[in-house]
Design an enzyme around this catalytic site. Structure first.
Site, PDB file in Angstrom:
ATOM      1  N   ARG B  39      11.890  -9.959 -19.398  1.00 11.44           N
ATOM      2  CA  ARG B  39      12.048 -10.924 -18.316  1.00 11.44           C
ATOM      3  C   ARG B  39      12.064 -12.347 -18.892  1.00 11.44           C
ATOM      4  O   ARG B  39      12.764 -13.227 -18.384  1.00 11.44           O
ATOM      5  CB  ARG B  39      10.902 -10.770 -17.302  1.00 11.44           C
ATOM      6  CG  ARG B  39      11.005  -9.559 -16.397  1.00 11.44           C
ATOM      7  CD  ARG B  39      10.833  -8.211 -17.110  1.00 11.44           C
ATOM      8  NE  ARG B  39       9.481  -7.924 -17.564  1.00 11.44           N
ATOM      9  CZ  ARG B  39       9.170  -6.991 -18.471  1.00 11.44           C
ATOM     10  NH1 ARG B  39      10.099  -6.254 -19.051  1.00 11.44           N
ATOM     11  NH2 ARG B  39       7.922  -6.781 -18.832  1.00 11.44           N
ATOM     12  N   CYS B  73       4.161  -6.442 -13.057  1.00 12.91           N
ATOM     13  CA  CYS B  73       4.691  -7.523 -13.895  1.00 12.91           C
ATOM     14  C   CYS B  73       5.026  -8.672 -12.965  1.00 12.91           C
ATOM     15  O   CYS B  73       5.890  -8.534 -12.087  1.00 12.91           O
ATOM     16  CB  CYS B  73       5.946  -7.060 -14.630  1.00 12.91           C
ATOM     17  SG  CYS B  73       6.766  -8.398 -15.548  1.00 12.91           S
ATOM     18  N   ASN B  74       4.329  -9.802 -13.151  1.00 16.56           N
ATOM     19  CA  ASN B  74       4.604 -10.960 -12.299  1.00 16.56           C
ATOM     20  C   ASN B  74       6.027 -11.462 -12.491  1.00 16.56           C
ATOM     21  O   ASN B  74       6.737 -11.723 -11.506  1.00 16.56           O
ATOM     22  CB  ASN B  74       3.607 -12.080 -12.619  1.00 16.56           C
ATOM     23  CG  ASN B  74       2.191 -11.765 -12.164  1.00 16.56           C
ATOM     24  OD1 ASN B  74       1.805 -12.099 -11.060  1.00 16.56           O
ATOM     25  ND2 ASN B  74       1.402 -11.112 -13.011  1.00 16.56           N
ATOM     26  N   ALA B  76       8.659  -9.980 -13.382  1.00 15.33           N
ATOM     27  CA  ALA B  76       9.690  -9.100 -12.812  1.00 15.33           C
ATOM     28  C   ALA B  76      10.009  -9.512 -11.383  1.00 15.33           C
ATOM     29  O   ALA B  76      11.115  -9.263 -10.879  1.00 15.33           O
ATOM     30  CB  ALA B  76       9.224  -7.651 -12.861  1.00 15.33           C
ATOM     31  N   LYS B 156       0.828  -8.305 -25.974  1.00 15.91           N
ATOM     32  CA  LYS B 156       1.794  -7.192 -25.899  1.00 15.91           C
ATOM     33  C   LYS B 156       1.901  -6.471 -27.243  1.00 15.91           C
ATOM     34  O   LYS B 156       2.160  -5.267 -27.289  1.00 15.91           O
ATOM     35  CB  LYS B 156       3.183  -7.699 -25.482  1.00 15.91           C
ATOM     36  CG  LYS B 156       3.320  -7.997 -23.997  1.00 15.91           C
ATOM     37  CD  LYS B 156       4.757  -8.375 -23.653  1.00 15.91           C
ATOM     38  CE  LYS B 156       4.922  -8.849 -22.214  1.00 15.91           C
ATOM     39  NZ  LYS B 156       4.816  -7.793 -21.203  1.00 15.91           N
ATOM     40  N   CYS B 187       0.128 -13.315 -15.234  1.00 16.12           N
ATOM     41  CA  CYS B 187       0.875 -12.397 -16.103  1.00 16.12           C
ATOM     42  C   CYS B 187      -0.050 -11.210 -16.297  1.00 16.12           C
ATOM     43  O   CYS B 187      -1.230 -11.400 -16.614  1.00 16.12           O
ATOM     44  CB  CYS B 187       1.211 -13.033 -17.444  1.00 16.12           C
ATOM     45  SG  CYS B 187       1.805 -11.825 -18.654  1.00 16.12           S
TER      46      CYS B 187
END
Lengths: 221, 221
Positions: B39, B73-74, B76, B156, B187
């Site tokens: 994203r 997922c923010n 997204a 991540k 997030c």
């Protein structure tokens, strides 16, 4: 197939994957179907078998695009054969992966200690698999086995107290005194409260072995 | 939609469910599709948009039997509208749930601090939603924002070091000094290393709010 055991397997697959970014990870589809009947009640009390719901869930995952299946529940493997026949994709067996790990990690092992739900002990699915490798399986005495089953249901209800852990430690100590050269945590709830660091003998965690097998299968490694 | 953030949401749904046995839990289907493009790259570098893969994944989950969808997922949510249009089941919005939680938890709040990926900050999806409630959104200064994005990519990649946490703490402290009356960890990687106990101001965790909303939606509570 408790939801926390499912998350444990999912995270172990993630941790066993070499990844720097989201896109390096495997494509994982999870069907956490709480409506699958209790494996314990089916074996111990003649309750509804989980087989039909497991077959339906397996077909659903195949339909959703899965190339192979893993099942984060040892006792579910008692009912595995019809599930294998209900799909055209392979199902990795937590029992086969665990037996292989025990043989690899403790070469020449003669006696393995089994910490498992009572359905696993009664049906002998692990004992049979170990016997085919010439390994004897030690299981807890009846009261100790009841303590293990009580602990498993306590963990499923969210109770990870010192009391629950202590009851399991006592059973493992008895198995080691009887000559167990390795301990298998053959219910996916047990590794949520026990660690291999807790014991002097090697401890094999079937959830971890299944996670590694899944990564191998998915990556061809 | 990092896999660990997905597990975090899944476990929070489980923990928010009143359950004593496996069968008391919700039926949850997860499609952790690592092939969904970044994203951040889509917004910041003109990279491939995640929209098509998100729509495909949403349709796959609807086909697998989902009654509604949540997306851990923010960022997204920047691409949410076409995904909503690609299915006939509802999608709960992590942004709507978070804004509602901030308004409920800090009545009369005028300024909220936003710790988020740079794609979220640039597109203003949270700032617009807060503005509709009369709330100003404070975002980090450019170097601080870059530090937040670096921390997100480090998490991540599995790096949850003190250095990563410290860099985030410094940015949050600056937002509080500027007058933020609450901090939103916008997030889903951030709550993996930060806790509401770390800060003197209220901290809202969108993953937790989405989990609660999912349980409400599923149980009709």
């Amino acid at each position: 197939m408790g939801p926390e055991a499912t998350a444990d397997l999912y995270l172990r697959i993630t941790q066993n994957t070499t990844a720097q970014t989201d896109q390096d990870h495997l494509h994982i589809i999870v069907d956490s179907n709480a409506k699958i009947p209790s494996r314990q009640a089916a074996v111990l009390e003649g309750g509804e078998k989980p087989t039909a719901a497991m077959c339906e869930t397996a077909r659903n995952l195949q339909q959703a695009g899965a190339d192979f299946l893993v099942i984060p529940c040892n006792a579910a493997h008692i009912f595995l054969q019809p599930v294998i026949e209900s799909v055209t994709i392979p199902i990795l067996s937590i029992i086969d992966e665990t037996v292989r790990a025990v043989v690899n990690q403790v070469p020449g092992i003669a006696k393995v200690g089994l910490l498992a739900s009572t359905a696993i002990v009664k049906t002998g699915v692990y004992a049979d698999a170990f016997a085919r490798k010439g390994i004897d399986t030690l299981v807890p005495a009846p009261e100790d086995q009841q303590a293990v089953l009580n602990a498993i249901f306590a963990i499923k209800a969210g109770n990870k107290s010192k009391e629950v852990r202590d009851s399991l430690h006592r059973v493992v100590s008895a198995l080691i005194r009887q000559g167990a050269e390795a301990i298998v945590l053959a219910c996916t709830e047990l590794p949520l409260v026990l660690s291999h660091e807790d014991f002097p003998t090697p401890v094999v965690n079937p959830t971890e072995e299944l996670a590694r097998a899944a990564v191998r299968e998915a990556t061809g490694a």
